[in-house]
Enzyme design. Sequence first.
Site, mmCIF file in Angstrom:
data_model
loop_
_atom_site.group_PDB
_atom_site.id
_atom_site.type_symbol
_atom_site.label_atom_id
_atom_site.label_comp_id
_atom_site.label_asym_id
_atom_site.label_seq_id
_atom_site.Cartn_x
_atom_site.Cartn_y
_atom_site.Cartn_z
ATOM 1 N N GLN A 197 64.022 38.914 75.558
ATOM 2 C CA GLN A 197 64.682 40.116 75.015
ATOM 3 C C GLN A 197 64.410 41.350 75.859
ATOM 4 O OE1 GLN A 197 66.859 40.213 72.681
ATOM 5 N NE2 GLN A 197 66.597 38.163 71.820
ATOM 6 N N LYS A 220 71.374 36.277 77.715
ATOM 7 C CA LYS A 220 71.085 37.511 76.992
ATOM 8 C C LYS A 220 71.154 38.711 77.926
ATOM 9 C CE LYS A 220 67.976 35.086 73.852
ATOM 10 N NZ LYS A 220 68.609 35.043 72.537
ATOM 11 N N CYS A 358 64.775 32.732 64.030
ATOM 12 C CA CYS A 358 63.793 31.858 64.704
ATOM 13 C C CYS A 358 62.422 32.505 64.789
ATOM 14 C CB CYS A 358 64.268 31.451 66.106
ATOM 15 S SG CYS A 358 65.786 30.536 66.112
HETATM 16 N N1 PMP Z 1 62.288 34.165 73.026
HETATM 17 C C1 PMP Z 1 62.900 35.193 72.409
HETATM 18 C C2 PMP Z 1 62.110 36.429 72.130
HETATM 19 C C3 PMP Z 1 64.240 35.089 72.050
HETATM 20 O O1 PMP Z 1 64.842 36.092 71.449
HETATM 21 C C4 PMP Z 1 64.935 33.885 72.333
HETATM 22 C C5 PMP Z 1 66.395 33.716 71.937
HETATM 23 N N2 PMP Z 1 66.711 34.169 70.670
HETATM 24 C C6 PMP Z 1 64.257 32.861 72.993
HETATM 25 C C7 PMP Z 1 62.937 33.031 73.314
HETATM 26 C C8 PMP Z 1 64.931 31.575 73.340
HETATM 27 O O2 PMP Z 1 65.962 31.817 74.236
HETATM 28 P P1 PMP Z 1 67.040 30.670 74.558
HETATM 29 O O3 PMP Z 1 67.588 30.239 73.245
HETATM 30 O O4 PMP Z 1 68.052 31.392 75.409
HETATM 31 O O5 PMP Z 1 66.330 29.604 75.302
#
Ligand code: PMP
Length: 400
Positions: A197, A220, A358
Site C-alpha cells: 500500500q 496497486k 483481509c
Molecule cells: N499487503 C497489503 C498491505 C495489501 O493491502 C495487500 C493487498 N490488499 C497485500 C499485501 C496482498 O497483495 P496482492 O493481493 O496484490 O498479492
Amino acid sequence: MNREDFSILNQQIYKRPLVYLDNAATTQKPQVVIDALNNYYTQINSNIHRGVHYLSQKATDEFEIARETVRQFINAKHHYEVIFTRGATDSINLVASSFGRTFLHEGDEILISEMEHHANIVPWQFLCEERGCILKVIPFDDNGELILDKLNELLTPKTKIVAVSHVSNTLGTINPVKKVIEMAHQHHIPVLIDGAQAVSHCKVDVQDLDCDFYCFSGHKMYAPMGIGVMYGKEEWLNQMKPYQGGGEMIKQVTFAKTTYNDLPFKFEAGTPSVGDVMGLRVAIDYINHIGIENIANYEHELLSYATERLSSIQGLKIYGTSAQKAAIISFNIGNIHPSDIGTIIDKLGIAVRTGHHCTQPIMDHFGIPGTVRASFALYNTKEEIDSLYEAVVRAKMMLE
Ligand code: PMP
C-alpha cells in the site's frame, strides 16, 4: 489529476457516473500501461533469456530494462536485488519459505504486527507449523499506531525476522518503518517490509530505509495484475535457498545434483509474466512523470477533505486516526452492517470495499465484523468525495 488517462472512469454504473474509491484493492490503469501490454503482445512477445533469435533478445532486453527501472524507483543498490514475482503475496511467501527453510529452527521467533494483511500473517504461520517457530505480534493502539515500546520488549535473542507493513490497507497508518528497522537491526535481526500500500503513495528508498526485504504488487500502482516485486539485500539472497525449482533458476542439472543460477535468476523459476513486466515499467515511468511527491500531496488533500466531510455525519466512526496516514478511510455508522452501506451506495455508482479487508485481527481489535473502506488514487476528485458523502448520508437514512 490526469483523469483523462483512465477511460474506464468515464462510465455510468446504474445510470450514475462511476465513482471508483476502491484503489487500495486495485488501481485503474492509465492508457499508456494498456498500450504497453498491447505493444508487447503485438510486436515483441517471445520467451526471454533462452533465445538467440531477434524477438527473444528484444524481449530479454526490455525485461532487463524494466528491472533497472524498478531498481531506480526503489533505489536498490543492485539490479539483481530486484526479483519479479506475481505480487506482494507471492513475494512474502517467497521470503517466508526461502528465508525460513534456510535460517529458521524450532523455537525461533517471528515478529509481525497486529495490523498485518493476511498475506503477511499466514505465510509465517505455515513456517511456525512446519518448523515449530513462534509467531509474536506487535500491538497497535486505538488510533491505529504501532506501540513501539512493546516492540522493544518483543525483540529477543530468539527473534529471527521482523515483518511489518509500510502502510496499513485498512487503517491507512503509515508506520514508522525506518525506526522499526533501526530497532531490529540493533539486535542484528532482518526486517521485511510489506509495501503493497506504500509504493504508489510515498517515496520508497530501500537503501535509506535499510530494510532487508521489500515486497509490493504492480496492480496497486497503476500496473497490470499478476506482477510484483520482491527486493532483497544481496547478502540475504545469496545465502537463501531457492523458492521454486524449474527452468532458468539453475546453472546445471544432473540427476545426481543441481547447482543454482546467480541472482536474480535463482529466484525466478519458469517463464515470467513478461508483458506485465513491460506494463509495470511504463506504470513506474508514469508515476515518475507526475512525481510521487505531487501524488502524495494531492492524495493527502483528498484524505483531509474526505475525513472532514465524513466526520460530520452523526454516528460515523473512523477506524485509523494515526497522525501519519495514507489516503484510506475505514468507517462504520452505529450498528449498521458495513455491507449494507456498501450495497446501497453501489447502486448510486460508488465503488467502495466492505468487510474485513483481509485484516481480521484488526476487526477483532475493534470488536467489529468489518468496515466500509474508501481509498483514493491520483485521479479521484473532491466532487467524488461529495458524492460519497451524499450517498453515505442517504444510506444512513435508509438503514437507521
Ligand atoms: N499487503 C497489503 C498491505 C495489501 O493491502 C495487500 C493487498 N490488499 C497485500 C499485501 C496482498 O497483495 P496482492 O493481493 O496484490 O498479492
